[in-house]
Write a protein that holds these residues in place. Structure first.
Motif, PDB file in Angstrom:
ATOM      1  N   HIS A 181      18.348   1.087  -5.355  1.00  0.00           N
ATOM      2  CA  HIS A 181      17.267   1.210  -4.376  1.00  0.00           C
ATOM      3  C   HIS A 181      17.299   2.622  -3.800  1.00  0.00           C
ATOM      4  O   HIS A 181      18.222   3.385  -4.034  1.00  0.00           O
ATOM      5  N   GLY A 182      16.300   2.952  -2.991  1.00  0.00           N
ATOM      6  CA  GLY A 182      16.383   4.261  -2.368  1.00  0.00           C
ATOM      7  C   GLY A 182      15.152   4.784  -1.649  1.00  0.00           C
ATOM      8  O   GLY A 182      15.244   5.152  -0.497  1.00  0.00           O
ATOM      9  N   PRO A 183      13.976   4.921  -2.250  1.00  0.00           N
ATOM     10  CA  PRO A 183      13.698   4.593  -3.654  1.00  0.00           C
ATOM     11  C   PRO A 183      14.423   5.526  -4.630  1.00  0.00           C
ATOM     12  O   PRO A 183      14.613   6.707  -4.329  1.00  0.00           O
ATOM     13  N   VAL A 184      14.827   4.981  -5.755  1.00  0.00           N
ATOM     14  CA  VAL A 184      15.708   5.686  -6.677  1.00  0.00           C
ATOM     15  C   VAL A 184      15.109   6.993  -7.179  1.00  0.00           C
ATOM     16  O   VAL A 184      15.830   7.986  -7.342  1.00  0.00           O
ATOM     17  N   LEU A 185      13.800   7.069  -7.406  1.00  0.00           N
ATOM     18  CA  LEU A 185      13.222   8.290  -7.968  1.00  0.00           C
ATOM     19  C   LEU A 185      13.150   9.421  -6.955  1.00  0.00           C
ATOM     20  O   LEU A 185      13.165  10.592  -7.328  1.00  0.00           O
ATOM     21  N   LEU A 191       4.729  -7.753  -2.197  1.00  0.00           N
ATOM     22  CA  LEU A 191       5.831  -8.701  -2.344  1.00  0.00           C
ATOM     23  C   LEU A 191       7.129  -8.008  -2.755  1.00  0.00           C
ATOM     24  O   LEU A 191       8.218  -8.469  -2.417  1.00  0.00           O
ATOM     25  N   GLN A 192       6.995  -6.906  -3.500  1.00  0.00           N
ATOM     26  CA  GLN A 192       8.162  -6.290  -4.127  1.00  0.00           C
ATOM     27  C   GLN A 192       8.334  -4.852  -3.632  1.00  0.00           C
ATOM     28  O   GLN A 192       8.065  -3.897  -4.350  1.00  0.00           O
ATOM     29  N   ASN A 193       8.834  -4.712  -2.404  1.00  0.00           N
ATOM     30  CA  ASN A 193       8.975  -3.378  -1.833  1.00  0.00           C
ATOM     31  C   ASN A 193      10.225  -3.247  -0.972  1.00  0.00           C
ATOM     32  O   ASN A 193      10.254  -2.502   0.002  1.00  0.00           O
ATOM     33  N   THR A 194      11.292  -3.972  -1.335  1.00  0.00           N
ATOM     34  CA  THR A 194      12.546  -3.870  -0.599  1.00  0.00           C
ATOM     35  C   THR A 194      13.094  -2.445  -0.700  1.00  0.00           C
ATOM     36  O   THR A 194      13.100  -1.846  -1.776  1.00  0.00           O
ATOM     37  N   ASN A 195      13.538  -1.902   0.409  1.00  0.00           N
ATOM     38  CA  ASN A 195      14.102  -0.555   0.453  1.00  0.00           C
ATOM     39  C   ASN A 195      13.134   0.501  -0.075  1.00  0.00           C
ATOM     40  O   ASN A 195      13.552   1.534  -0.604  1.00  0.00           O
ATOM     41  N   GLY A 196      11.840   0.227   0.048  1.00  0.00           N
ATOM     42  CA  GLY A 196      10.844   1.209  -0.360  1.00  0.00           C
ATOM     43  C   GLY A 196      10.690   1.366  -1.857  1.00  0.00           C
ATOM     44  O   GLY A 196      10.177   2.393  -2.339  1.00  0.00           O
ATOM     45  N   ASP A 197      11.090   0.352  -2.644  1.00  0.00           N
ATOM     46  CA  ASP A 197      11.043   0.468  -4.103  1.00  0.00           C
ATOM     47  C   ASP A 197       9.648   0.778  -4.634  1.00  0.00           C
ATOM     48  O   ASP A 197       9.497   1.506  -5.618  1.00  0.00           O
ATOM     49  N   ALA A 198       8.623   0.218  -4.009  1.00  0.00           N
ATOM     50  CA  ALA A 198       7.264   0.444  -4.497  1.00  0.00           C
ATOM     51  C   ALA A 198       6.874   1.914  -4.395  1.00  0.00           C
ATOM     52  O   ALA A 198       5.972   2.374  -5.117  1.00  0.00           O
ATOM     53  N   GLN A 199       7.560   2.662  -3.528  1.00  0.00           N
ATOM     54  CA  GLN A 199       7.234   4.078  -3.359  1.00  0.00           C
ATOM     55  C   GLN A 199       7.691   4.935  -4.534  1.00  0.00           C
ATOM     56  O   GLN A 199       7.368   6.133  -4.604  1.00  0.00           O
ATOM     57  N   ASN A 200       8.422   4.343  -5.476  1.00  0.00           N
ATOM     58  CA  ASN A 200       8.731   5.079  -6.697  1.00  0.00           C
ATOM     59  C   ASN A 200       7.456   5.517  -7.407  1.00  0.00           C
ATOM     60  O   ASN A 200       7.411   6.570  -8.053  1.00  0.00           O
ATOM     61  N   ALA A 201       6.409   4.711  -7.282  1.00  0.00           N
ATOM     62  CA  ALA A 201       5.122   5.077  -7.892  1.00  0.00           C
ATOM     63  C   ALA A 201       4.555   6.320  -7.234  1.00  0.00           C
ATOM     64  O   ALA A 201       4.024   7.218  -7.911  1.00  0.00           O
ATOM     65  N   ALA A 202       4.659   6.406  -5.911  1.00  0.00           N
ATOM     66  CA  ALA A 202       4.165   7.578  -5.194  1.00  0.00           C
ATOM     67  C   ALA A 202       4.945   8.832  -5.572  1.00  0.00           C
ATOM     68  O   ALA A 202       4.383   9.929  -5.649  1.00  0.00           O
TER      69      ALA A 202
END
Length: 252
Positions: free
Chosen positions: A191-195, A15-26
């Motif tokens: 966003h970016g993902p930022v990390l 649900l929460q992965n706009t602009n790849g935000d969830a990939q910050n975890a990766a």
């Protein structure tokens, strides 16, 4: 290897992965692995999927159509989120994920969505959507770059921002500020993902998580290659945003 596995939780990545935000975890897991640490990402879409050990948390942004669904699930984890925040577990929340951890969200039609109250402040409607490059000077994390895309400003967190806006809108309302920080809980529009765009920001969060786990985090040799790509992308974005490199403050 120490026998301790750093567990990075990605909350509601579907649900929460706009602009790849969830990939910050990766990003966090990869950099920890390159540093010689055991690390894993656990996707959590419901409370009973929470792992026993949680070392860091990523909550990305989603669409307004998913606000209620996301809020409903987050409410089942309300006690855990407050405990993690109090205990110093690093939590990175982006966009609507951040807004849902605030006091609440005021919508353009006059209705409101109550937040979880983990972070101070609230999201309020703005006249038009803002999109574009966002550059932030953070006293804690250096110069951060990313992309902002939001239809709401953020008020009530002026005493604890992530940093000062050098290009873009950030929290809006002419505050000249971006994001909010409370301990190790961070909310941002980046966003970016930022990390991935800001490696030293990722390293700072990993440093916090590792110290809590009684581990030592030192960026591995492989990070130098990846960070070179990130540096080139950052410099291009800073240039496009009209921020002089010599005046951009510490690099992140």
């Amino acid at each position: 290897m120490s026998g301790v596995t750093l567990t990075i939780v990605s909350l509601l990545p579907r649900l929460q992965n706009t602009n790849g935000d969830a990939q910050n975890a990766a990003v966090l897991a990869a950099r920890a692995t390159w540093a010689g640490l055991d690390a894993r990402v656990v996707d959590v879409d419901r409370r009973d999927a929470l792992p026993e050990r949680v070392d860091a948390i990523v909550l990305g942004s989603g669409s307004d159509s998913s606000l209620e669904a996301t809020r409903g699930t987050l409410l089942t984890m309300h006690d855990e989120l407050r405990t993690w925040g109090t205990e110093g577990v690093p939590i990175l929340a982006v966009g609507t994920g951040w807004e849902l951890l605030s006091w609440g969200i005021e919508l353009a039609d006059g209705s409101a969505v109550e937040g979880l109250g983990v972070l101070p402040g609230r999201a309020v409607p703005r006249a038009d959507r803002v999109t574009g490059d966002l550059v932030v000077s953070s006293p804690r994390f250096g110069t951060l770059v990313g992309f902002e895309n939001h239809a709401r400003d953020y008020v009530g967190a002026e005493g604890s921002p992530l940093g000062r806006v050098r290009a873009g809108s950030g929290n809006g309302r002419d505050a000249g500020q971006e994001g909010v920080v409370m301990g190790s809980v961070i909310g941002t529009h980046l966003h970016g993902p930022v990390l991935a765009k800001n490696p030293s920001f990722a390293d700072a969060l990993l440093g916090i998580a590792s110290e809590r786990a009684r581990l030592e985090y030192r960026p591995g040799e492989r990070t130098a290659i990846v960070d070179g790509y990130a540096a080139a992308a950052r410099e291009a974005q800073l240039s496009a945003a009209g921020v002089a490199l010599s005046a951009s403050g510490p690099r992140a």
